[in-house]
Scaffold this motif. Structure first.
Motif, PDB file in Angstrom:
ATOM      1  N   PRO A  88       0.683  -1.339  -0.177  1.00 37.56           N
ATOM      2  CA  PRO A  88      -0.239   0.164   0.150  1.00 37.56           C
ATOM      3  C   PRO A  88       0.648   1.691   0.083  1.00 37.56           C
ATOM      4  N   GLU A  89       1.418   1.383   0.913  1.00 34.00           N
ATOM      5  CA  GLU A  89       2.897   2.366   0.410  1.00 34.00           C
ATOM      6  C   GLU A  89       3.512   2.692  -0.529  1.00 34.00           C
ATOM      7  N   ASP A  90       3.107   1.713  -2.101  1.00 30.91           N
ATOM      8  CA  ASP A  90       4.389   2.073  -2.710  1.00 30.91           C
ATOM      9  C   ASP A  90       3.021   2.843  -3.711  1.00 30.91           C
ATOM     10  N   THR A  91       1.735   3.536  -2.986  1.00 29.28           N
ATOM     11  CA  THR A  91       0.882   4.220  -3.717  1.00 29.28           C
ATOM     12  C   THR A  91       1.119   5.444  -3.608  1.00 29.28           C
ATOM     13  N   ALA A  92       1.180   6.015  -5.077  1.00 29.41           N
ATOM     14  CA  ALA A  92       1.735   7.069  -6.043  1.00 29.41           C
ATOM     15  C   ALA A  92       1.947   7.532  -6.449  1.00 29.41           C
ATOM     16  N   VAL A  93       1.640   8.522  -7.360  1.00 27.64           N
ATOM     17  CA  VAL A  93       2.138   9.096  -9.255  1.00 27.64           C
ATOM     18  C   VAL A  93       3.632   8.768  -9.766  1.00 27.64           C
ATOM     19  N   TYR A  94       3.617   7.854 -10.724  1.00 27.00           N
ATOM     20  CA  TYR A  94       4.930   7.764 -10.966  1.00 27.00           C
ATOM     21  C   TYR A  94       5.677   8.708 -12.559  1.00 27.00           C
ATOM     22  N   TYR A  95       6.387   9.193 -11.692  1.00 22.24           N
ATOM     23  CA  TYR A  95       6.665  10.306 -13.193  1.00 22.24           C
ATOM     24  C   TYR A  95       8.314   9.009 -13.538  1.00 22.24           C
ATOM     25  N   CYS A  96       8.183   9.521 -15.383  1.00 20.94           N
ATOM     26  CA  CYS A  96       9.358   8.825 -15.745  1.00 20.94           C
ATOM     27  C   CYS A  96      10.288  10.351 -16.124  1.00 20.94           C
ATOM     28  N   ASN A  97      11.213   9.885 -15.893  1.00 17.51           N
ATOM     29  CA  ASN A  97      12.647  11.520 -16.171  1.00 17.51           C
ATOM     30  C   ASN A  97      13.430  10.761 -17.065  1.00 17.51           C
ATOM     31  N   GLY A  98      14.013  11.696 -17.854  1.00 14.59           N
ATOM     32  CA  GLY A  98      15.195  11.727 -18.697  1.00 14.59           C
ATOM     33  C   GLY A  98      15.965  12.620 -18.714  1.00 14.59           C
ATOM     34  N   PHE A  99      17.265  12.491 -18.403  1.00 18.13           N
ATOM     35  CA  PHE A  99      18.803  13.746 -18.176  1.00 18.13           C
ATOM     36  C   PHE A  99      19.551  13.561 -19.055  1.00 18.13           C
ATOM     37  N   TRP A 100      20.382  14.404 -19.880  1.00 18.47           N
ATOM     38  CA  TRP A 100      20.870  14.357 -20.330  1.00 18.47           C
ATOM     39  C   TRP A 100      21.800  15.644 -20.723  1.00 18.47           C
ATOM     40  N   ALA A 101      22.677  15.883 -20.609  1.00 22.65           N
ATOM     41  CA  ALA A 101      23.523  17.241 -19.878  1.00 22.65           C
ATOM     42  C   ALA A 101      23.029  18.543 -19.320  1.00 22.65           C
ATOM     43  N   LEU A 102      22.671  19.402 -20.566  1.00 27.29           N
ATOM     44  CA  LEU A 102      21.885  20.232 -19.294  1.00 27.29           C
ATOM     45  C   LEU A 102      19.807  20.290 -19.464  1.00 27.29           C
ATOM     46  N   HIS A 103      19.859  19.006 -20.458  1.00 27.62           N
ATOM     47  CA  HIS A 103      18.815  18.610 -20.713  1.00 27.62           C
ATOM     48  C   HIS A 103      17.873  17.710 -19.083  1.00 27.62           C
ATOM     49  N   ASN A 104      16.499  18.485 -19.177  1.00 28.84           N
ATOM     50  CA  ASN A 104      16.259  17.321 -17.749  1.00 28.84           C
ATOM     51  C   ASN A 104      14.399  17.517 -18.130  1.00 28.84           C
ATOM     52  N   SER A 105      14.091  16.296 -18.557  1.00 30.79           N
ATOM     53  CA  SER A 105      13.186  16.548 -19.333  1.00 30.79           C
ATOM     54  C   SER A 105      11.438  15.221 -18.092  1.00 30.79           C
ATOM     55  N   TRP A 106      10.691  15.313 -17.975  1.00 33.55           N
ATOM     56  CA  TRP A 106       9.332  15.103 -17.162  1.00 33.55           C
ATOM     57  C   TRP A 106       8.330  14.180 -17.719  1.00 33.55           C
ATOM     58  N   GLY A 107       7.663  13.273 -17.342  1.00 31.28           N
ATOM     59  CA  GLY A 107       5.996  12.968 -18.014  1.00 31.28           C
ATOM     60  C   GLY A 107       5.039  13.345 -17.234  1.00 31.28           C
ATOM     61  N   GLN A 108       4.323  12.885 -17.258  1.00 39.10           N
ATOM     62  CA  GLN A 108       2.701  13.356 -17.038  1.00 39.10           C
ATOM     63  C   GLN A 108       2.699  12.993 -15.708  1.00 39.10           C
ATOM     64  N   GLY A 109       3.106  11.363 -15.518  1.00 36.96           N
ATOM     65  CA  GLY A 109       2.671  10.179 -14.136  1.00 36.96           C
ATOM     66  C   GLY A 109       1.761   9.503 -15.051  1.00 36.96           C
ATOM     67  N   THR A 110       1.887   8.402 -14.647  1.00 29.67           N
ATOM     68  CA  THR A 110       1.102   7.104 -14.188  1.00 29.67           C
ATOM     69  C   THR A 110       0.917   6.565 -12.669  1.00 29.67           C
ATOM     70  N   GLN A 111      -0.655   7.021 -11.998  1.00 29.85           N
ATOM     71  CA  GLN A 111      -1.112   6.296 -10.568  1.00 29.85           C
ATOM     72  C   GLN A 111      -0.746   5.270 -10.991  1.00 29.85           C
ATOM     73  N   VAL A 112      -0.366   4.583  -9.435  1.00 32.34           N
ATOM     74  CA  VAL A 112      -0.266   3.404  -8.896  1.00 32.34           C
ATOM     75  C   VAL A 112      -0.929   3.256  -7.773  1.00 32.34           C
ATOM     76  N   THR A 113      -2.019   2.641  -7.567  1.00 33.40           N
ATOM     77  CA  THR A 113      -2.849   2.344  -6.447  1.00 33.40           C
ATOM     78  C   THR A 113      -3.034   0.889  -6.235  1.00 33.40           C
ATOM     79  N   VAL A 114      -1.888   0.769  -4.613  1.00 33.14           N
ATOM     80  CA  VAL A 114      -2.055  -0.129  -4.091  1.00 33.14           C
ATOM     81  C   VAL A 114      -2.921  -0.496  -2.640  1.00 33.14           C
ATOM     82  N   SER A 115      -4.204  -1.155  -3.117  1.00 33.29           N
ATOM     83  CA  SER A 115      -5.540  -1.524  -2.633  1.00 33.29           C
ATOM     84  C   SER A 115      -6.055  -2.860  -2.640  1.00 33.29           C
ATOM     85  N   SER A 116      -6.452  -3.252  -1.441  1.00 36.04           N
ATOM     86  CA  SER A 116      -7.637  -4.290  -1.329  1.00 36.04           C
ATOM     87  C   SER A 116      -8.928  -3.774  -1.743  1.00 36.04           C
TER      88      SER A 116
END
Length: 116
Positions: A88-116
């Motif tokens: 359950p503590e893994d529940t969060a929005v997960y973001y992808c990130n890419g960086f190279w030199a001065l370039h740093n980019s993010w995705g919009q995120g995907t929700q992960v919910t761990v629950s019974s």
């Protein structure tokens, strides 16, 4: 235009598994160190896993050590995060990130919910 698009999130029961994907476009993907971060409500964004340009080296945060595997396919401009034995503590929005030199980019995120 740089785009990182995450997919694969959803609702999963404790102990279950998910595989997140992040498809990149607009960048020379093989130059970028790729990472997954997550942010839970009321908490700071934290690094989950990181993989170097060729996939030769990986890093995992303490909270997911032994339960996650990051990988990449440079031919398909995609990075993956395999998560097992989810809690359950893994529940969060997960973001992808890419960086190279001065370039740093993010995705919009995907929700992960761990629950019974």
């Amino acid at each position: 235009q740089v785009q990182l698009v995450e997919s694969g999130g959803g609702l999963v029961q404790p102990g279950g598994s998910l595989r997140l994907s992040c498809a990149a476009s607009g960048i020379t993907f093989s130059r970028y160190t790729m990472s997954w971060y997550r942010q839970a409500p009321g908490k700071e964004r934290e690094l989950v896993a990181r993989i170097t340009t060729t996939g030769g080296s990986t890093y995992y945060g303490d909270s997911v050590q032994g339960r996650c595997t990051i990988s990449r396919d440079n031919a398909k401009n995609t990075v993956f995060l395999e998560m097992n034995n989810l809690k359950p503590e893994d529940t969060a929005v997960y973001y992808c990130n890419g960086f190279w030199a001065l370039h740093n980019s993010w995705g919009q995120g995907t929700q992960v919910t761990v629950s019974s």
